[in-house]
Design an enzyme around this catalytic site. Structure first.
Site, short mmCIF file in Angstrom:
data_model
loop_
_atom_site.label_atom_id
_atom_site.label_comp_id
_atom_site.label_asym_id
_atom_site.label_seq_id
_atom_site.Cartn_x
_atom_site.Cartn_y
_atom_site.Cartn_z
CG ASP A 1 5.36 5.30 6.80
OD1 ASP A 1 5.02 6.01 5.83
OD2 ASP A 1 4.67 4.38 7.23
CD GLU B 1 1.10 -1.63 4.49
OE1 GLU B 1 1.14 -0.95 3.47
OE2 GLU B 1 1.47 -1.20 5.60
N GLY C 1 5.94 -0.44 0.58
CA GLY C 1 6.67 0.77 0.95
C GLY C 1 6.97 0.78 2.44
CB SER D 1 2.49 7.42 -3.12
OG SER D 1 3.56 7.63 -2.21
CB THR E 1 -0.89 -0.04 1.26
OG1 THR E 1 -1.66 -1.23 1.21
CG2 THR E 1 -1.81 1.16 1.36
CE LYS F 1 8.73 7.72 2.72
NZ LYS F 1 7.93 6.66 2.14
N GLY G 1 2.73 1.96 8.15
CA GLY G 1 1.40 2.32 8.65
C GLY G 1 1.00 3.75 8.35
N GLY G 2 1.83 4.44 7.53
CA GLY G 2 1.46 5.80 7.12
C GLY G 2 0.12 5.82 6.40
N GLY G 3 -0.22 4.71 5.77
CA GLY G 3 -1.50 4.60 5.08
C GLY G 3 -2.52 3.80 5.86
C1 5RP Z 1 0.85 2.10 4.35
C2 5RP Z 1 2.33 2.06 4.42
C3 5RP Z 1 3.07 2.65 3.26
O1 5RP Z 1 3.78 1.63 2.62
C4 5RP Z 1 4.00 3.71 3.77
O2 5RP Z 1 3.22 4.70 4.44
C5 5RP Z 1 4.80 4.37 2.66
O3 5RP Z 1 3.95 5.05 1.78
P1 5RP Z 1 4.50 5.90 0.56
O4 5RP Z 1 5.11 4.95 -0.41
O5 5RP Z 1 3.26 6.60 0.03
O6 5RP Z 1 5.50 6.89 1.10
O7 5RP Z 1 2.94 1.56 5.33
O8 5RP Z 1 0.29 1.65 5.55
#
Ligand code: 5RP
Length: 236
Positions: free
Chosen positions: A93, A112, A91, A35, A33, A130, A104-106
């Site tokens: 954070d 996940e 991905g 971007s 999950t 990151k 867990g940013g999303g």
């Molecule tokens: C979602 C996540 C994402 O993988 C994480 O937040 C990175 O996101 P991005 O690729 O948009 O920076 O852990 O729960």
């Protein structure tokens, strides 16, 4: 690099492409999950439609991943239907030098962790922003919490020295609701000295489904960078 392009977007595209290029025909793929992974899903779809890649099945980690997979023509399956996941792409954070992660940013870290931990090969796709020396230095640690347990979990986290904040939604009044119908508490710790210990301690609080510490799970980190205007991908 073409002038005017957002360098972070370019880094995300390049790592997404690099990860997607490692997927082989006939495999089951964990679809992360965020971007950055969204680019990997897009490139997987392009490889399928060009005929270069055949007969893959995706296991989505979120509603977002399943929507994107459908959009790009990637057939989906579930954990009930398969015996193993060959490769997962996701991905992060934060990534520390031991390849431990905060995710867990999303708000998708519970699913996940489930999917990524079942993969023979778990590839993490990040841009260079990151990378951190110590987890928790730039990003608070997300906990997925049952809605009825928000108050006791908040108190328990404060007792552990964390500063909890209920994650609020954007373009919706009230808190973020996860794909599983729960809420997210983001916890700022002054220092995370032992990620493995903290992961277990937090998951032991009744009402916590899972936290965003991924310890010892990542096999390979692909880092998107831009040097002298040129995008490149480095492996850790
Ligand atoms: C979602 C996540 C994402 O993988 C994480 O937040 C990175 O996101 P991005 O690729 O948009 O920076 O852990 O729960």
């Amino acid at each position: 690099m073409t002038a005017g392009l957002d360098p972070v977007k370019v880094m995300k595209q390049e790592v997404g492409r690099a990860a997607a290029s490692r997927v082989q025909s006939g495999t089951v793929v964990g679809l992360g999950t965020g971007s950055t992974t969204a680019f990997a899903i897009q490139f997987l779809g392009e490889r399928l439609s060009s005929g270069e890649l055949k007969d893959i099945k995706g296991v989505p980690t979120s509603f977002q991943a399943s929507v994107l997979a459908k959009q790009y023509g990637i057939p989906l399956t579930t954990l009930d239907e398969i015996e193993k996941i060959d490769i997962a792409i996701d991905g992060a954070d934060e990534v520390d030098p031991q390849k431990n992660l905060i995710k867990g940013g999303g708000a998708a870290h519970t699913r996940e962790k489930l999917v990524d931990s079942l993969a023979d090969l778990f590839i993490v796709v990040v841009d260079s922003s990151k990378l951190v020396d110590r987890l928790g230095s730039t990003f608070p640690l997300p906990l997925e919490v049952l809605p009825l347990a928000i108050a006791p979990v908040t108190r328990a986290v404060e007792k552990l020295g964390g500063q909890p904040a209920l994650r609020m939604a954007v373009k919706k009044d009230g808190p973020v609701i996860t794909d599983q119908g729960n809420m997210i508490i983001d916890v700022k710790f002054t220092a995370i000295d032992s990620p493995a210990e903290l992961e277990k301690t937090l998951n032991n609080i009744p009402g916590v489904l899972d936290n965003g510490l991924f310890v010892g799970l990542a096999d390979l980190i692909l880092v998107g960078e831009v040097k002298d205007g040129q995008p490149s991908v480095r492996e850790i």
